[in-house]
Each structure stands twice: as structure tokens, then as C-alpha cells.
Write a protein that holds these residues in place. Structure first.
Motif, short mmCIF file in Angstrom:
data_model
loop_
_atom_site.label_atom_id
_atom_site.label_comp_id
_atom_site.label_asym_id
_atom_site.label_seq_id
_atom_site.Cartn_x
_atom_site.Cartn_y
_atom_site.Cartn_z
N TYR A 110 22.73 16.87 -12.13
CA TYR A 110 22.92 15.44 -12.13
C TYR A 110 23.89 15.01 -12.68
CZ TYR A 110 22.28 10.55 -10.83
OH TYR A 110 22.48 9.03 -10.62
N ILE A 111 25.02 14.46 -12.25
CA ILE A 111 26.03 13.84 -13.31
C ILE A 111 26.47 12.70 -12.46
CG2 ILE A 111 27.68 15.34 -12.75
CD1 ILE A 111 28.83 15.12 -15.58
N GLN A 112 26.61 11.51 -13.36
CA GLN A 112 26.85 10.18 -12.58
C GLN A 112 27.94 9.44 -13.57
OE1 GLN A 112 26.24 9.08 -9.55
NE2 GLN A 112 27.90 7.65 -9.90
N SER A 113 29.08 9.21 -13.27
CA SER A 113 29.78 8.05 -14.16
C SER A 113 29.64 6.79 -13.61
CB SER A 113 31.29 8.57 -13.80
OG SER A 113 31.35 9.87 -14.34
N PHE A 114 29.67 6.02 -14.76
CA PHE A 114 29.53 4.49 -14.44
C PHE A 114 30.90 3.67 -14.73
CE2 PHE A 114 25.29 6.23 -14.84
CZ PHE A 114 24.65 5.62 -13.60
N THR A 115 32.07 4.05 -14.30
CA THR A 115 33.15 3.50 -14.84
C THR A 115 33.77 2.85 -13.56
OG1 THR A 115 34.48 5.36 -15.15
CG2 THR A 115 33.38 4.65 -17.02
N LYS A 116 34.85 2.08 -13.91
CA LYS A 116 35.62 1.51 -12.70
C LYS A 116 36.88 2.26 -12.45
CE LYS A 116 33.93 -3.32 -12.61
NZ LYS A 116 32.80 -2.97 -13.24
N GLY A 117 37.00 3.07 -13.54
CA GLY A 117 38.56 3.72 -13.37
C GLY A 117 38.21 5.02 -12.84
N ASP A 118 39.21 5.95 -12.84
CA ASP A 118 39.26 7.25 -12.23
C ASP A 118 39.06 8.34 -13.22
OD1 ASP A 118 41.40 6.87 -13.14
OD2 ASP A 118 42.43 7.93 -11.30
N ASP A 119 38.12 7.95 -14.22
CA ASP A 119 38.23 8.88 -15.43
C ASP A 119 36.90 9.75 -15.58
OD1 ASP A 119 36.56 6.88 -16.04
OD2 ASP A 119 37.23 6.10 -17.85
N LEU A 135 36.46 12.82 -14.35
CA LEU A 135 36.81 14.23 -14.86
C LEU A 135 36.72 14.22 -16.22
CD1 LEU A 135 37.55 16.82 -13.32
CD2 LEU A 135 40.17 16.39 -13.66
N LYS A 136 37.38 13.14 -16.94
CA LYS A 136 37.38 13.25 -18.45
C LYS A 136 36.00 13.15 -18.73
CE LYS A 136 38.88 9.45 -20.39
NZ LYS A 136 39.80 8.49 -21.00
N LEU A 137 35.18 12.15 -18.21
CA LEU A 137 33.80 12.34 -18.68
C LEU A 137 32.75 13.50 -18.37
CD1 LEU A 137 33.24 8.56 -17.55
CD2 LEU A 137 33.44 9.38 -19.92
N HIS A 138 33.11 13.98 -17.30
CA HIS A 138 32.58 15.64 -17.16
C HIS A 138 32.86 16.45 -18.13
CE1 HIS A 138 31.32 15.04 -12.50
NE2 HIS A 138 31.49 13.77 -13.21
N HIS A 139 34.11 16.30 -18.49
CA HIS A 139 34.79 17.29 -19.67
C HIS A 139 33.95 17.08 -21.01
CE1 HIS A 139 37.24 19.96 -21.87
NE2 HIS A 139 37.50 18.89 -22.45
N ILE A 140 33.90 15.72 -21.35
CA ILE A 140 32.99 15.48 -22.42
C ILE A 140 31.70 15.77 -22.60
CG2 ILE A 140 32.24 13.36 -23.85
CD1 ILE A 140 34.76 11.85 -23.17
N VAL A 141 31.07 15.58 -21.26
CA VAL A 141 29.73 16.15 -21.01
C VAL A 141 29.67 17.71 -21.37
CG1 VAL A 141 27.90 16.75 -19.20
CG2 VAL A 141 28.87 14.28 -19.65
N HIS A 142 30.67 18.44 -20.66
CA HIS A 142 30.58 19.76 -20.70
C HIS A 142 30.74 20.52 -22.30
CE1 HIS A 142 31.21 24.05 -19.29
NE2 HIS A 142 32.32 24.07 -20.16
#
Length: 151
Positions: free
Chosen positions: A24-33, A35-42
């Protein structure tokens, strides 16, 4: 919502299986970042593994599930939590002043929601969590993060 309200917010949460498979991975930002957050998690998974495999060196108590701050970046702080079944929870925040107690409370609630989701007889162990109820609970927890340390 004022701009000060957004300063201490959670921008991403993730549940990663014991074989580093995203559940499960969920971003809570309004922007389209996202992918960057998924990279940080990884990237933070290596730190989780390092701490889990070397608890003495990282100063963790052996039975401690809260891993604390994993890797601060310029704009984010990443916190980790490891269940006793080696499932990893990752929390990415924009607030550079997150208190450990707030992160611990969040992870405790997140763990409870996770247990409820995977206890569903229709959930297949090891597969992505697709429960809308789980997503709604997580969203509610994210919105209330840091507002109070109480129950």
C-alpha cells in the motif's frame, strides 16, 4: 485551511511487505510528486533493513517496532516502523519538527488499521491492500496527524 496547517503534514504513507514488495502506498500532496515520494519510500527501505538487522549498532531495543527517523532529506523527514512479521510502515512528512511521540501514535493507529485490513477474509496475504475502508481510515489519520497526542 491556512498555509501553516500544511507545514506539518504527512505527504506519503506506505506499507511494504517482508520481501520489500509494496502492499500500500498513498501520497497526500496536491502536486504530481508522487513518483518522487515513491522513490523516497523505496530508498528508506535500505535503512529499515540496516536497523532491523543490526539493532545493537543502531541503538534500538530488540523488541522495538518504532524505528524513528530513517533518512531526512532536504524537504522531507522519513520515519519507519517494523511489525513483528517484518512488514514495514513508512511515513514521509514535510515537517522538520515532528515529535517522536506523534509518529509513534500515528504508527500505532496505522498498525491497527493494517491488522483490520489484512484480517478481512477477502484479503489475500501478501497482495496489495485494496480496501476502501482502510484507505479512508488512513486518510482520516493523516488529516489528524500531530493535532493531539491523545487518543
Amino acid at each position: 485551511m491556512s498555509s501553516t496547517m500544511n507545514e506539518g503534514m504527512i505527504v506519503c504513507v506506505a506499507v511494504v511487505g517482508h520481501q520489500n514488495n509494496p502492499l500500500y502506498i498513498q501520497s497526500f500532496t496536491k502536486g504530481d510528486d508522487s513518483l518522487k515520494l515513491h522513490h523516497i519510500v523505496h530508498c528508506s527501505l535500505d535503512v529499515v533493513d540496516e536497523r532491523a538487522n543490526n539493532p545493537k549498532r543502531s541503538g534500538l531495543v530488540t523488541n522495538e517496532t518504532f524505528l524513528g527517523l530513517l533518512n531526512p532529506t532536504e524537504n522531507y523527514k522519513v520515519y519507519g516502523y517494523l511489525t513483528n512479521t517484518k512488514v514495514k510502515f513508512i511515513l514521509v512528512t514535510t515537517d522538520l519538527e515532528v515529535r517522536d511521540v506523534d509518529a509513534r501514535v500515528f504508527f500505532g493507529r496505522f498498525h491497527t488499521a493494517y491488522i483490520d485490513a489484512v484480517s478481512n477474509p477477502f484479503h489475500i496475504p501478501g497482495k496489495k491492500i485494496t480496501s476502501r475502508k482502510f484507505a479512508e481510515r488512513v486518510s482520516t489519520m493523516v488529516k489528524s496527524f500531530g493535532l493531539s497526542s491523545g487518543g
